[in-house]
Design an enzyme around this catalytic site. Structure first.
Site, PDB file in Angstrom:
ATOM      1  N   GLY A   1      -5.716 -31.037 -14.848  1.00 18.26           N
ATOM      2  CA  GLY A   1      -4.942 -30.912 -16.075  1.00 18.26           C
ATOM      3  C   GLY A   1      -5.840 -31.108 -17.281  1.00 18.26           C
ATOM      4  N   LEU A   2      -5.298 -30.860 -18.447  1.00 18.57           N
ATOM      5  CA  LEU A   2      -6.061 -30.987 -19.681  1.00 18.57           C
ATOM      6  C   LEU A   2      -6.496 -32.431 -19.929  1.00 18.57           C
ATOM      7  CD1 LEU A   2      -3.916 -28.719 -22.037  1.00 18.57           C
ATOM      8  CD2 LEU A   2      -6.247 -28.226 -21.241  1.00 18.57           C
TER       9      LEU A   2
ATOM     10  N   SER B   1      -4.007 -35.569 -20.527  1.00 20.84           N
ATOM     11  CA  SER B   1      -2.708 -35.137 -20.000  1.00 20.84           C
ATOM     12  C   SER B   1      -2.001 -36.235 -19.214  1.00 20.84           C
ATOM     13  CB  SER B   1      -2.890 -33.903 -19.106  1.00 20.84           C
ATOM     14  OG  SER B   1      -3.723 -34.202 -17.998  1.00 20.84           O
ATOM     15  N   GLY B   2      -2.727 -37.290 -18.884  1.00 22.93           N
ATOM     16  CA  GLY B   2      -2.158 -38.373 -18.093  1.00 22.93           C
ATOM     17  C   GLY B   2      -2.635 -38.380 -16.658  1.00 22.93           C
TER      18      GLY B   2
ATOM     19  N   SER C   1     -11.195 -29.604 -14.255  1.00 22.85           N
ATOM     20  CA  SER C   1     -11.401 -28.388 -13.442  1.00 22.85           C
ATOM     21  C   SER C   1     -10.554 -27.223 -13.945  1.00 22.85           C
ATOM     22  CB  SER C   1     -11.115 -28.671 -11.965  1.00 22.85           C
ATOM     23  OG  SER C   1      -9.944 -29.412 -11.762  1.00 22.85           O
TER      24      SER C   1
END
Length: 243
Positions: free
Chosen positions: A89-90, A93-94, A163
């Site tokens: 995830g970005l 993003s958590g 990724s």
């Protein structure tokens, strides 16, 4: 023989395309030990690092060691199925919060878990790698090979990496093995990630201070994950605990 290849250099080179200037657009490769000519070539054009083809998965020709302990024996001893949970995830993003929660739950359930975190590996094992695509792919190749080795020992791996490239994540799945790879996408909106970014990396990327930043000057490709979480409240790892 004649072939079309992509070459990379360890230092900047000044050149023209062969079509434009035959003198500055041709080259010779010399073997540094024998001083023999290894190849000659014509330069067609420059290829940006972000456009270089990348293939991190490969067919191994190495014969596996003949351990006297089978994988199912290791899994039975540990009481778990070897798996890699790839959390992507970005930035902001958590991912880490969810990864640590998953790790806690699995540990409390008696599982043996190892966390592979992007920032920790880049501060040690992969500290010489940058953030251009070629270096990002090499970083993930090493992580995938490490996860595979740990899975071979019957361990559960939680890998937390942005990724951003779908093709690269598919190659990571190929290296680890699709039967023991589960991809978890933390699909937090970019605007919320920017609000959570206490380090100001999104701002720096927008200003051009840092480059190759997913969500700003580099795209993030979502693809089709095995599990998609929209926010921290969506976390339900009961399916993971079944392992």
């Amino acid at each position: 023989q004649i072939g079309r290849v992509v070459l990379t250099s360890s230092r900047p080179l000044i050149f023209d395309s062969y079509e434009k200037n035959r003198q500055t657009g041709s080259f010779i490769l010399i073997d540094p030990l024998t001083h023999n000519t290894s190849a000659v070539g014509m330069i067609i054009d420059r290829v940006g690092s972000e456009n270089l083809p990348s293939r991190i998965a490969h067919e191994s020709h190495v014969t596996s060691s003949q351990s006297l302990i089978e994988l199912d024996e290791r899994e039975n001893r540990l009481g778990q199925k070897a798996m890699t949970y790839w959390i992507t995830g970005l930035h902001a993003s958590g991912k880490n919060e969810i990864a640590y929660k998953v790790e806690r739950e699995l540990f409390d359930a008696g599982k043996t878990v190892i966390m592979l975190n992007g920032s920790l590996l880049r501060s040690g094992l992969n500290r010489e790698l940058g953030f251009e695509k070629a270096d990002r792919d090499e970083n993930l190749r090493r992580v995938a090979e490490m996860a595979k080795l740990l899975n071979d020992q019957g361990l559960i791996v939680i890998a937390v990496f942005i990724s951003p490239d779908l093709e690269t994540r598919e190659q990571v799945r190929e290296i680890i093995g699709s039967e023991r790879y589960k991809e978890i996408l933390i699909d937090t909106p970019l605007e919320l990630c920017q609000q959570r970014d206490t380090g100001g990396l999104y701002q720096k990327a927008s200003e051009g201070t840092i480059r190759h930043f997913p969500g700003v000057d580099t795209p993030y490709e979502k693809g089709s994950a095995d599990l998609i979480l929209k926010n921290l409240g969506d976390v339900d790892i009961s399916s993971l605990l079944e392992n």
